[in-house]
Write an enzyme that holds these catalytic residues in place. Structure first.
Site, PDB file in Angstrom:
ATOM      1  N   GLU A  60       0.828  -1.212   0.000  1.00 31.85           N
ATOM      2  CA  GLU A  60       0.000   0.000   0.000  1.00 31.85           C
ATOM      3  C   GLU A  60       0.858   1.256   0.000  1.00 31.85           C
ATOM      4  OE1 GLU A  60      -0.808  -2.745   1.611  1.00 31.85           O
ATOM      5  OE2 GLU A  60      -2.714  -3.147   0.614  1.00 31.85           O
ATOM      6  N   HIS A 129     -11.218  -6.119   7.978  1.00 27.84           N
ATOM      7  CA  HIS A 129     -11.762  -5.786   6.666  1.00 27.84           C
ATOM      8  C   HIS A 129     -13.128  -5.115   6.751  1.00 27.84           C
ATOM      9  CE1 HIS A 129      -8.743  -8.885   5.832  1.00 27.84           C
ATOM     10  NE2 HIS A 129      -8.637  -8.349   4.615  1.00 27.84           N
TER      11      HIS A 129
END
Lengths: 324, 392
Positions: A60, A129
């Protein structure tokens, strides 16, 4: 008007902006060949090819990093962080680089970067998540934070985000992708920083955004049958916040409930509520109410997950209490 | 010590309950946690355990089909079997002691609803917008019962109270409407007091001669003291023409005929008709005119003619009510009013001897813009001499 899903609306926005402006490109994990974890970039790779739709390594920090570099050198990148839960991995790039570069270089460079990501509960994906971390990003001067709730807003705001010369965090919701809404065929954009009154009312103002906006509207519809007239405002952009629209509504209703999916402590509602205290105190007829997520790591159990975030019944109950 | 037993609130929606049975009789000793009575609410029955230890001193509500509002005191538990208890309690307004609350929250125990209070330690709980609204409407917050959370006064409570004020008025007083007549009087007198620099001269008149004359004359036709006062005042004004003035549009008008106004009290106010050209009339003529005008004033049949061009010199007599002396407010556009008190016997000093005489106090209110003290004083002195001696 035709109705398309939130996912399609985003896909159209990306496609149209890439067609319109050759400096626009997309990059992220599995966004090219696979079409994105939630399918937002479907078919873009086929249409625009490797150069403009890029799969990246699972890093990321690198994803945002290349976005910043490209933006500084004249491109308009749209990078995707698959889950907002992964934002901590690239927070250095976002908070210390993207948000500050324009300021620290005295305006000699700019960062027209869009970071698309998605958050929220609803798929029983557990604590890693399912988070709603938008409040973290509100704390970083130099960013804009956009969270659309409808197909129409998603398309119009993504186009504005791409065209914006500053870094914009564009937060989608995993439970909205399949929801359809009217979107015109013709070109339009929606300015960043403008809230939208989704339902007019006079008894109480609900401020919400993203999926909770739909819950709020649903609650308002039910409450209407009980003679309670709720005004539902979709904030759409959390940073900058549209205080004008909020103020106007509170002057009318004198009562505010903020409905948010993120955890309550230090959440978006804390900031919005405090701004209301500063600017609208004289118009308040009751303490500002927050209906927010529980201060817990998101449980995996679908039953517990539901309990951990606001439900339509919670909104109905609190509206009845504040208006009784 | 006396402890109240209350009808418990056994659920959010419970407003009242029925006592199905008492598990103890009056005078029984009850242990904490023992079943004391049974309550039926909505559909379910609950056995209620005692929160206290002591004697069930009194059952105020025996088992019955009558519903009882929650938190009503239904009985007493005391430390001693013969302890004094209150006469007739209705609803507990006492705040629940913390310890009792703990007990109350414990398993199966009643949840106690506290009275909603808008005042918390002297501070009125009010929402910002309600506070602002009350201020704007001139409503005192302490009069309003709040219905918001914890008794907070909200906007709707202010609006509701304002509505009550409008429809029913404040229970502490009634609102009397201004009649047009009252409004005219109010405006006129307010104008006078605010615009005319009043000053006052008082004098005691000896009335023995006039009383004798009045009795003599009255054998043929009833003549009143007022008639004599009008008669002599008019003749004296002849020598002091400023008293006959009127100030109209900032113009001092000196009238050629002497008209005297008479303050007459009627049903819902005060009216000042005018008796015209009195200086050239006999006492009998004046008396007839006065009688006529008073009758018509009382019957409300005065004409515009009777009011002249507004008051000039006015005589106001409250003697019939035993008023000794008073100061009147000048009736514009006139510049003087004479307030006359009662006629009564008083000890007076005459040639170093104390004798008894009929006396009357007269107070002149004068407009200092037109009439100075010496002029007014000379007028009053002359009038006094003439009334006391009945001669010019």
């Amino acid at each position: 008007m035709r109705e398309i899903t939130y996912r399609q609306a985003l896909n159209e926005a990306l496609k149209e902006e890439m067609e319109r402006d050759s400096t626009v490109f997309s990059a992220g994990e599995d966004i090219a060949i696979y079409g994105g974890a939630y399918g937002v970039t479907a078919d873009l790779w086929k249409k625009f090819g490797d150069d403009r739709v890029k799969d990246t390594p699972i890093s990321e920090s690198a994803i945002v990093g290349i976005g910043i570099g490209a933006a500084m050198t004249g491109m308009r990148p749209v990078v995707e962080i698959m889950y907002i839960d992964f934002i901590p991995l690239c927070l250095e790039q976002i908070a210390n680089q993207a948000a500050k570069i324009r300021y620290m270089f005295g305006g000699k460079t700019k960062v027209p970067l869009t970071i698309r990501t998605e958050g929220g509960t609803g798929r029983s994906l557990g604590a890693h998540h399912s988070q709603s971390l938008e409040a973290w990003l509100l704390h970083i001067p130099g960013l804009k934070v956009v969270m659309p709730s409808t197909s129409y807003d998603a398309k119009g705001l993504l186009k504005s985000a791409i065209r914006d010369d500053n870094p914009v965090i564009f937060i989608e919701h995993k439970m909205l992708y399949n929801i359809k809404g009217p979107v015109p065929e013709e070109e339009y954009t929606i300015p960043i920083g403008i809230a939208d009154i989704k339902k007019e009312g006079k008894d109480v103002t609900i401020l919400s955004y993203s999926r909770m906006m739909l819950f709020s509207l649903e609650a308002a519809k039910i409450l209407e049958k009980d003679g309670i007239n709720v005004e539902v405002i979709d904030l759409r952009t959390l940073l900058p916040l549209d205080m004008e629209t909020i103020k106007k509504s509170i002057k009318k209703t004198n009562k505010v409930i903020i409905v948010e999916e993120d955890t309550k402590t230090g959440g978006t509602g804390a900031e919005v509520g405090m701004k209301i205290m500063e600017e609208c105190f004289d118009y308040l007829d009751a303490p500002i109410k927050r209906i927010a997520g529980a201060d817990v790591p998101m449980p995996k159990s679908p039953v517990l997950e539901k309990i951990a975030i606001p439900q339509i019944d919670d909104i109905i109950r609190e509206v009845k209490l504040i208006t009784s | 010590m006396i402890k109240e037993i209350i009808m418990p609130k056994l659920g959010e929606t419970m407003e009242e309950g029925y006592i199905v049975r008492w598990a103890k009789n009056e005078g029984d000793y009850v242990k904490k946690g023992e079943v004391l009575f049974e309550v039926m609410s909505d559909k379910t029955n609950f056995e209620i355990e005692s929160l206290y230890e002591g004697y069930l001193r009194k059952i105020l509500y025996p088992a019955s089909d009558t519903s009882i509002a929650v938190i009503t005191v239904i009985g007493y538990i005391t430390d001693k079997p013969d302890e004094e208890i209150p006469e007739k309690p209705q609803i507990s307004e006492k705040k629940v002691e913390p310890k009792q609350t703990e007990d109350a929250i414990s398993k199966e125990a009643p949840i106690i609803k506290q009275e909603k209070k808008s005042v918390d330690e002297g501070r009125i709980k009010v929402s910002p917008v309600a506070k602002k609204l009350a201020e704007e409407m001139g409503i005192s917050l302490s009069d309003i019962q709040g219905t918001g959370e914890g008794g907070r006064i909200e906007k709707k409570d202010v609006l509701y109270y304002a509505e009550i004020l409008k429809s029913q008025g404040n229970p502490q007083y009634e609102v009397m409407q201004w009649t047009p007549f009252r409004k005219i009087i109010a405006d006129k007198l307010t104008y006078s007091k605010q615009n005319i620099p009043h000053y006052y001269l008082s004098s005691r008149f000896l009335m023995d001669n006039i009383t004798k004359e009045k009795e003599k004359k009255s054998k043929e036709k009833k003549i009143t003291y007022t008639d004599f006062l009008i008669f002599w005042t008019a003749r004296t004004i002849k020598d002091f023409p400023l008293l006959n003035a009127a100030v109209v549009n900032n113009q001092i008008r000196l009238y050629k005929t002497i008209d005297i106004g008479l303050a007459i009290s009627i049903e819902d106010g005060l009216i000042v008709p005018i008796i015209k050209d009195v200086a050239n009339k006999t006492i009998e003529e004046i008396s007839s005119l006065r009688e006529n005008i008073v009758t018509r004033a009382k019957n409300k049949t005065l004409s515009k003619e009777d009011m002249g061009e507004g008051a000039r010199f006015v005589i106001s007599n409250l003697g019939m009510f035993g008023v000794k002396n008073f100061s009147a407010i000048i009736s514009p556009p006139g510049v003087a009013i004479m307030a006359v008190g009662t006629i009564e016997k008083e000890p007076i000093i005459k040639s170093n001897n104390i004798t008894i005489a009929e006396t009357m106090w007269v107070t002149l209110s004068l407009d200092h813009r037109i009439i100075d003290g010496t002029y007014g004083g000379k007028f009053l002195q002359t009038l006094q001499k003439r009334i006391e001696n009945l001669e010019i």
